[in-house]
Design a protein around this motif. Structure first.
Motif, PDB file in Angstrom:
ATOM      1  N   ARG A 411       0.829  -1.217   0.000  1.00  0.00           N
ATOM      2  CA  ARG A 411       0.000   0.000   0.000  1.00  0.00           C
ATOM      3  C   ARG A 411       0.859   1.260   0.000  1.00  0.00           C
ATOM      4  N   VAL A 412       1.894   1.220   0.800  1.00  0.00           N
ATOM      5  CA  VAL A 412       2.783   2.386   0.856  1.00  0.00           C
ATOM      6  C   VAL A 412       3.431   2.639  -0.508  1.00  0.00           C
ATOM      7  N   ILE A 413       3.845   1.580  -1.176  1.00  0.00           N
ATOM      8  CA  ILE A 413       4.484   1.733  -2.493  1.00  0.00           C
ATOM      9  C   ILE A 413       3.500   2.310  -3.496  1.00  0.00           C
ATOM     10  N   TYR A 414       2.286   1.767  -3.530  1.00  0.00           N
ATOM     11  CA  TYR A 414       1.291   2.263  -4.482  1.00  0.00           C
ATOM     12  C   TYR A 414       0.951   3.725  -4.207  1.00  0.00           C
ATOM     13  N   LYS A 415       0.727   4.061  -2.952  1.00  0.00           N
ATOM     14  CA  LYS A 415       0.363   5.447  -2.626  1.00  0.00           C
ATOM     15  C   LYS A 415       1.508   6.404  -2.919  1.00  0.00           C
ATOM     16  N   TYR A 416       2.721   5.963  -2.608  1.00  0.00           N
ATOM     17  CA  TYR A 416       3.886   6.801  -2.899  1.00  0.00           C
ATOM     18  C   TYR A 416       3.990   7.080  -4.402  1.00  0.00           C
ATOM     19  N   ALA A 417       3.773   6.044  -5.194  1.00  0.00           N
ATOM     20  CA  ALA A 417       3.876   6.220  -6.650  1.00  0.00           C
ATOM     21  C   ALA A 417       2.724   7.062  -7.189  1.00  0.00           C
ATOM     22  N   LEU A 418       1.511   6.814  -6.676  1.00  0.00           N
ATOM     23  CA  LEU A 418       0.350   7.563  -7.180  1.00  0.00           C
ATOM     24  C   LEU A 418       0.434   9.037  -6.842  1.00  0.00           C
ATOM     25  N   ASP A 419       1.089   9.371  -5.743  1.00  0.00           N
ATOM     26  CA  ASP A 419       1.216  10.777  -5.373  1.00  0.00           C
ATOM     27  C   ASP A 419       2.215  11.517  -6.240  1.00  0.00           C
ATOM     28  N   ARG A 420       3.044  10.802  -6.978  1.00  0.00           N
ATOM     29  CA  ARG A 420       4.136  11.464  -7.703  1.00  0.00           C
ATOM     30  C   ARG A 420       4.134  11.238  -9.214  1.00  0.00           C
ATOM     31  N   ILE A 421       3.342  10.314  -9.672  1.00  0.00           N
ATOM     32  CA  ILE A 421       3.288  10.041 -11.115  1.00  0.00           C
ATOM     33  C   ILE A 421       1.996  10.630 -11.667  1.00  0.00           C
ATOM     34  N   SER A 422       2.081  11.220 -12.850  1.00  0.00           N
ATOM     35  CA  SER A 422       0.907  11.830 -13.465  1.00  0.00           C
ATOM     36  C   SER A 422      -0.115  10.764 -13.836  1.00  0.00           C
ATOM     37  N   GLU A 437      -6.304  -4.090  -3.787  1.00  0.00           N
ATOM     38  CA  GLU A 437      -7.251  -3.765  -2.717  1.00  0.00           C
ATOM     39  C   GLU A 437      -8.466  -4.690  -2.746  1.00  0.00           C
ATOM     40  N   LYS A 438      -8.897  -5.065  -3.937  1.00  0.00           N
ATOM     41  CA  LYS A 438     -10.019  -5.996  -4.017  1.00  0.00           C
ATOM     42  C   LYS A 438      -9.640  -7.371  -3.457  1.00  0.00           C
ATOM     43  N   LYS A 439      -8.378  -7.728  -3.585  1.00  0.00           N
ATOM     44  CA  LYS A 439      -7.941  -9.039  -3.100  1.00  0.00           C
ATOM     45  C   LYS A 439      -7.659  -9.026  -1.588  1.00  0.00           C
ATOM     46  N   PHE A 440      -6.993  -7.989  -1.124  1.00  0.00           N
ATOM     47  CA  PHE A 440      -6.514  -7.996   0.252  1.00  0.00           C
ATOM     48  C   PHE A 440      -7.025  -6.827   1.093  1.00  0.00           C
ATOM     49  N   GLY A 441      -7.728  -5.876   0.493  1.00  0.00           N
ATOM     50  CA  GLY A 441      -8.165  -4.703   1.245  1.00  0.00           C
ATOM     51  C   GLY A 441      -9.607  -4.795   1.695  1.00  0.00           C
ATOM     52  N   ASP A 442     -10.055  -3.728   2.383  1.00  0.00           N
ATOM     53  CA  ASP A 442     -11.434  -3.631   2.843  1.00  0.00           C
ATOM     54  C   ASP A 442     -12.135  -2.522   2.065  1.00  0.00           C
ATOM     55  N   ARG A 443     -13.336  -2.201   2.506  1.00  0.00           N
ATOM     56  CA  ARG A 443     -14.121  -1.176   1.811  1.00  0.00           C
ATOM     57  C   ARG A 443     -13.429   0.179   1.875  1.00  0.00           C
ATOM     58  N   ARG A 444     -12.826   0.442   3.015  1.00  0.00           N
ATOM     59  CA  ARG A 444     -12.124   1.710   3.163  1.00  0.00           C
ATOM     60  C   ARG A 444     -10.978   1.823   2.160  1.00  0.00           C
ATOM     61  N   GLY A 445     -10.282   0.752   1.953  1.00  0.00           N
ATOM     62  CA  GLY A 445      -9.174   0.781   0.994  1.00  0.00           C
ATOM     63  C   GLY A 445      -9.640   1.018  -0.419  1.00  0.00           C
ATOM     64  N   ILE A 446     -10.758   0.397  -0.786  1.00  0.00           N
ATOM     65  CA  ILE A 446     -11.293   0.613  -2.138  1.00  0.00           C
ATOM     66  C   ILE A 446     -11.732   2.067  -2.318  1.00  0.00           C
ATOM     67  N   GLU A 447     -12.347   2.626  -1.287  1.00  0.00           N
ATOM     68  CA  GLU A 447     -12.736   4.035  -1.375  1.00  0.00           C
ATOM     69  C   GLU A 447     -11.515   4.933  -1.493  1.00  0.00           C
ATOM     70  N   ASP A 448     -10.468   4.568  -0.801  1.00  0.00           N
ATOM     71  CA  ASP A 448      -9.237   5.353  -0.923  1.00  0.00           C
ATOM     72  C   ASP A 448      -8.696   5.325  -2.344  1.00  0.00           C
ATOM     73  N   ILE A 449      -8.851   4.204  -2.998  1.00  0.00           N
ATOM     74  CA  ILE A 449      -8.391   4.117  -4.396  1.00  0.00           C
ATOM     75  C   ILE A 449      -9.193   5.073  -5.280  1.00  0.00           C
ATOM     76  N   ILE A 450     -10.501   5.058  -5.076  1.00  0.00           N
ATOM     77  CA  ILE A 450     -11.347   5.935  -5.898  1.00  0.00           C
ATOM     78  C   ILE A 450     -10.995   7.397  -5.640  1.00  0.00           C
ATOM     79  N   VAL A 451     -10.811   7.724  -4.360  1.00  0.00           N
ATOM     80  CA  VAL A 451     -10.444   9.102  -4.019  1.00  0.00           C
ATOM     81  C   VAL A 451      -9.082   9.450  -4.614  1.00  0.00           C
ATOM     82  N   SER A 452      -8.182   8.511  -4.560  1.00  0.00           N
ATOM     83  CA  SER A 452      -6.852   8.768  -5.124  1.00  0.00           C
ATOM     84  C   SER A 452      -6.926   8.994  -6.625  1.00  0.00           C
ATOM     85  N   LYS A 453      -7.773   8.233  -7.284  1.00  0.00           N
ATOM     86  CA  LYS A 453      -7.926   8.405  -8.727  1.00  0.00           C
ATOM     87  C   LYS A 453      -8.464   9.791  -9.056  1.00  0.00           C
TER      88      LYS A 453
END
Length: 826
Positions: A411-422, A437-453
């Motif tokens: 998660r840290v790697i993905y978030k770090y990359a998403l914050d810095r790559i266009s 996130e669908k495999k290993f995360g919860d609902r909160r994690g999926i929402e974080d993905i949508i927000v990050s997008k």
């Protein structure tokens, strides 16, 4: 050797060549009887090729004559100088001359063929042949004198029109190919039976190759063919000599080196091949093919150390990636994993591509060196930094951690990359993050993905146009819904840093709301009053108040200080705003604040400042007078009204006068009110003022109010006769008629009815904006009886209309008399 011996050897070669070229030719021989010798044939006729060819003369005094039948109509050949070196050097005494020769034709010539022409008297030769064809050209040649020849006339073309059927070059070529006109039969195979013929064959072939090389030394294919021919004869030393000579001509030719080395390898000359490969890689170190073949040869020979040494020499030149991979695969084939560790860092330094780093890390992972693999990924992230980030590296890193069950690190790697790559470059990253996130995360994690997008989308928008404040608003709304206070503050700071480049208010209207939202967030969400105060103060310092201001910011700041129970700072803020950039809205809010606080003296002072700032503002005069009225100071209120109506310029004078009149009516000052109406009518003759005056007199309730009201209507009617606005006069008469219907007598009503105008339809020209005629338009006009009496033309026009109407009725009666009878009976 005697001349006769030389002639015999030369004639033997001629016969051999003739037999080799055409074995089916018919030979017609001529003898040369000059030296008393019986020589072999010199002139040969071939029935297959239909060519007449002269052989070379043996004597120096005899010329070499050639005849080529490519031009069938030509009957001449030239006498060329004989080649010296056989019998003597008197060939120069032969004089070139055109001599007519027989051409094959439909007729047969006699058995003797004579050829004349020499510097000596007599003939050169006489030959006998059976059945030689003779043509007209031969007859013409026989009749021609010895030193004279006749040129045939060329027939003139009379019809120069193009033929009906045209033949193209393509048709000619296709027909030639179909008929195989260019094909010649292959030469017969030559069988070598003894060593002398073999040596002769070798000599001729070598002479041919050498001649070809001598003609053009730069054609390397001739050298290669020569060397391969020598190799086929097992003449390896000669082939080496040829290759060396060729390398002296063009040492940069790659094919030459390859053929040379392949020859040595094919003949199992290993040391020679090594020598050639070594020379090749030394001379042309950038040709990868040499290195590949050299290492392959050493590996096939089992010389692993030698192959490794060649690879090491190759790597010093920092070749392309495939060369490094070949070296790595070579070491892996022989289980030299430690040597692979030495090569892998080198390749990522020489070729620092993402794929090479990933291959290096995956190799470590494959051999269960997980700590080394993680270090490789970390080194790659540090190597590329934030400027050259690649999503494939982070995807591979995340998958590696996922395989190691380190989900938080993923998660840290993905978030770090998403914050810095266009966003455009992180599509694959988003996809893999969502799957994770669908495999290993919860609902909160999926929402974080949508927000990050969505955050990435907004980031791209604000990066493309930092002054797109609508995008900032959407971004801030998203961040405020689900983010920490520090993150929200960071985004707000980035947003407010994009100050409009032009100091014009229309460019600042959207920008200022960023400050407003920032201050409200700090006050309501973050619950930080001190930071809210700093935001307000910073925004007020940023606004260029000398050019324009925003009253909203001053008011919000003052209201904030009031909510914080800091009245002095609120008054100071509003006072500063009035001093720096006075505006009506600021005065109104400040006065309203003091009214709520019941500070009437402050309100009076503020109204005075307000009226000094805008004396034409009728609303401020009215509010000031109403304040004094509420406070019970009637004289002060009346003085304010008097001062207001005396201003030379007012924005809404009718509202001010109406308020003043209503004030006097409320104070039941009838005479003052009547005087105000009279003063107002001196300034304007508006119909509403007259009607209001009349209604005031009617509503006064005193004796004589009806007569005074009627008198005002009559005065108004007389005054408005000269008014151009007939609709206003009609409005006055309608109001008067309504009054008489309610309070007047019948005679008064009839009097007013007689004053009512007549409505007529008229036409007038219409002009466009540019002055041109735009046609006619119809409109309604009002004709008042008083105006018609003064204008005789209108009376005459009315009489004409009446006469026309009577004439129309008379004509209708004459056309239908029964209708009149029926109407009379009915």
């Amino acid at each position: 050797m005697t001349a006769t011996g030389e002639n015999l050897m030369f004639q033997k070669d001629i016969l051999r060549n003739a037999a080799y070229r055409n074995s089916s030719s018919q030979m017609i021989s001529f003898s040369l009887n000059r030296h008393g010798l019986t020589d072999p044939p010199l002139l040969a006729w071939s029935a297959q090729s239909r060519r007449l060819t002269w052989g070379r003369a043996l004597d120096a005094n005899v010329a070499h004559l050639t005849r080529n039948s490519r031009t069938p109509l030509s009957t001449h050949c030239s006498v060329e100088d004989a080649q010296p070196g056989y019998l003597g050097n008197d060939a120069a005494s032969v004089t070139p001359r055109l001599i007519p020769l027989p051409v094959p034709g439909p007729s047969w010539c006699p058995k003797a063929l004579w050829c004349w022409g020499s510097h000596t008297a007599g003939f050169w030769g006489l030959g006998w042949a059976a059945g030689f064809p003779r043509s007209a050209a031969a007859d013409m040649a026989a009749s021609t004198a010895a030193g004279k020849q006749r040129i045939p006339k060329v027939a003139k073309v009379k019809n120069k029109a193009p033929a009906e059927v045209q033949i193209t070059a393509e048709q000619l070529l296709r027909e030639a190919k179909e008929r195989e006109l260019e094909l010649l039969p292959p030469p017969p195979q030559q069988k070598i039976t003894d060593e002398e013929e073999l040596n002769d064959y070798k000599l001729r072939k070598r002479k041919t190759f050498e001649d070809n090389i001598r003609k053009n030394r730069t054609v390397i294919s001739n050298w290669i063919k020569y060397a391969q021919w020598e190799e086929s004869l097992k003449e390896i030393q000669r082939a080496r000599s040829i290759y060396e000579r060729a390398l002296d001509v063009d040492y940069r030719n790659i094919t030459l080196w390859l053929k040379y080395a392949e020859m040595e390898m094919k003949n199992r000359q290993v040391n020679h091949a090594r020598n050639i490969w070594d020379r090749a890689i030394t001379t042309l170190p950038r040709v990868n093919q040499f290195w590949y073949k050299y290492t392959y040869m050493e590996e096939m020979l089992g010389n692993i150390a030698g192959a490794r040494q060649v690879f090491e020499r190759w790597m010093e030149w920092q070749p392309e990636e495939q060369a490094w991979h070949s070296y790595i695969n070579f070491e892996l084939r022989y289980k030299e994993v430690d040597r692979h560790f030495l090569n892998s860092p080198a390749i990522v330094l020489v070729h620092p591509d993402v794929k090479n780093w990933i291959k290096y890390a995956r190799f470590e992972e494959k051999h269960a060196y997980f700590a080394h693999a993680r270090k490789v990924y970390e080194r790659a992230v540090e190597f590329f930094g934030d400027e050259h980030m690649d999503e494939h590296l982070y995807v591979a890193f995340a998958k590696f951690e996922e395989n190691q069950k380190e989900f938080e690190r993923v998660r840290v790697i993905y978030k770090y990359a998403l914050d810095r790559i266009s966003k455009q470059e992180a599509q694959e990253l988003f996809k893999n993050y969502t799957i994770f996130e669908k495999k290993f995360g919860d609902r909160r994690g999926i929402e974080d993905i949508i927000v990050s997008k969505r955050r990435f989308q907004y980031e791209e928008e604000v990066k493309a146009n930092p002054h797109n404040y609508d995008a900032w608003f959407d971004y801030l709304r998203l961040v405020e819904s689900d983010a920490e206070a520090e993150t929200v503050r960071e985004v707000y700071e980035r947003a407010i840093a994009n100050v409009p480049p032009i100091q014009e208010k229309r460019h600042w209207k959207r920008y200022i709301y960023l400050w407003v939202n920032y201050a409200l967030y700090e006050e309501l969400e973050a619950k930080d009053p001190e930071r809210t105060r700093q935001v307000y103060q910073a925004s007020l310092e940023l606004i260029p108040h000398k050019k324009f201001t925003f009253a909203k910011m001053w008011i919000l700041y003052a209201q904030f200080e009031i909510r914080q129970k800091n009245l002095s700072l609120a008054r100071r803020a509003l006072g500063t705003s009035i001093g720096k950039c006075p505006k009506n809205k600021l005065f109104k809010v400040y006065i309203e604040l003091e009214l709520q606080l019941r500070e009437f003296d402050r309100c009076r002072k503020l109204y005075e400042k307000f009226l000094e700032f805008g004396p034409e503002n009728c609303t401020s005069w009215i509010k000031f007078a109403e304040l004094e009225t509420i406070l019970g100071d009637i004289d002060r209120a009346r003085a304010i009204y008097e001062l207001a109506i005396s201003q030379p310029r007012l924005d809404m004078p009718e509202v001010l006068w109406k308020s003043y009149i209503d004030f006097e009516i409320e104070q039941e000052e009838t005479e003052r009110t009547r005087n105000l109406y009279r003063r107002l009518l001196q300034r304007t003759q508006h119909v509403k003022v007259w009607i209001s005056f009349a209604q005031f007199e009617l509503s006064s309730g005193k004796e004589g109010s009806l007569s005074k009201c009627r008198q005002i209507y009559e005065e108004a009617n007389k005054t408005m006769r000269n008014c151009e606005e007939k609709e206003e006069r009609l409005m006055l008469l309608e109001s008067w008629r309504s009054f008489e219907e309610e309070f007047g007598t019948v005679s008064d009503k009839e009097r007013v009815d007689k004053l009512m105008p007549e409505k007529v339809k008229k036409r007038r020209k219409v002009q466009a904006d540019d002055g041109s005629d735009a046609g006619w338009e119809e409109y309604f006009d009002y004709i008042f009886p008083e105006d018609a009496a003064n204008q005789p033309n209108l009376k005459l026009l009315a009489m004409a209309k009446l006469w026309k109407k009577q004439q129309q009725e008379k004509e209708d009666a004459e056309q239908d008399p029964d209708k009149d009878i029926d109407e009379s009976e009915s």
